[in-house]
Design a protein around this motif. Structure first.
Motif, short mmCIF file in Angstrom:
data_model
loop_
_atom_site.label_atom_id
_atom_site.label_comp_id
_atom_site.label_asym_id
_atom_site.label_seq_id
_atom_site.Cartn_x
_atom_site.Cartn_y
_atom_site.Cartn_z
N VAL A 198 0.85 -1.18 0.00
CA VAL A 198 0.00 0.00 0.00
C VAL A 198 0.88 1.24 0.00
N GLN A 199 0.37 2.32 -0.57
CA GLN A 199 1.14 3.56 -0.59
C GLN A 199 1.01 4.31 0.73
N ILE A 200 1.93 5.21 0.97
CA ILE A 200 1.88 6.05 2.16
C ILE A 200 0.53 6.76 2.22
N GLY A 201 -0.07 6.73 3.41
CA GLY A 201 -1.36 7.36 3.61
C GLY A 201 -2.54 6.47 3.29
N GLY A 202 -2.26 5.29 2.76
CA GLY A 202 -3.32 4.36 2.40
C GLY A 202 -3.83 3.57 3.59
N SER A 203 -4.74 2.63 3.29
CA SER A 203 -5.37 1.83 4.33
C SER A 203 -5.35 0.35 3.97
N LEU A 204 -5.35 -0.47 5.00
CA LEU A 204 -5.49 -1.91 4.87
C LEU A 204 -6.29 -2.42 6.06
N ARG A 205 -7.00 -3.53 5.86
CA ARG A 205 -7.66 -4.18 6.97
C ARG A 205 -7.17 -5.61 7.08
N LEU A 206 -6.57 -5.92 8.21
CA LEU A 206 -6.12 -7.28 8.49
C LEU A 206 -7.22 -8.05 9.20
N SER A 207 -7.30 -9.34 8.89
CA SER A 207 -8.28 -10.21 9.52
C SER A 207 -7.57 -11.37 10.18
#
Length: 123
Positions: free
Chosen positions: A12-21
């Motif tokens: 992901v790029q700087i400032g982006g988001s991810l959701r881990l499960s």
């Protein structure tokens, strides 16, 4: 044996988001606090966030407060880590953990671990 299965990592790029499960058995989910840790290359595993089994309390490392959110889903028997405003220093392998002995912040106090999922934040 407790099984914890993480997913959701990626680039992901700087400032982006991810959701881990992190999914586990109903017994584990309803019995133990659960948490997230991370380990960057050449560094020790460090605490990121934890949530009590009753869902009443959450705990965060200072470095992620205000950017990451931990939550539990009783239908899916899953714990999530929503990561927003990601920074390069968030790059690490993220691990789900369960069954802490007492000190949520100490990785040595947690009894069960997932296999980890890689998160890479790039510019």
């Amino acid at each position: 044996q407790v099984q914890l299965v993480e997913s959701g990592g990626g680039l992901v790029q700087i400032g982006g988001s991810l959701r881990l499960s992190c999914t586990t058995s109903p017994r584990t989910f309803s019995t133990y606090p659960m948490g997230w840790f991370r380990q960057a290359p050449g560094k020790e595993r460090e605490f990121v966030a934890a949530i009590s089994y009753s869902n009443r309390q959450t705990f965060y490392a200072d470095s992620v407060k205000g950017r990451f959110t931990i939550s539990r889903d009783i239908v899916e028997n899953a714990v999530y880590l929503q990561m927003d405003s990601l920074k390069p220093e968030d790059t690490a392998v993220y691990y789900c953990a369960a069954d802490p002995a007492g000190n949520y912040y100490d990785p040595g106090d947690w009894g069960d671990w997932g296999q980890g999922t890689q998160v890479t934040v790039s510019s």
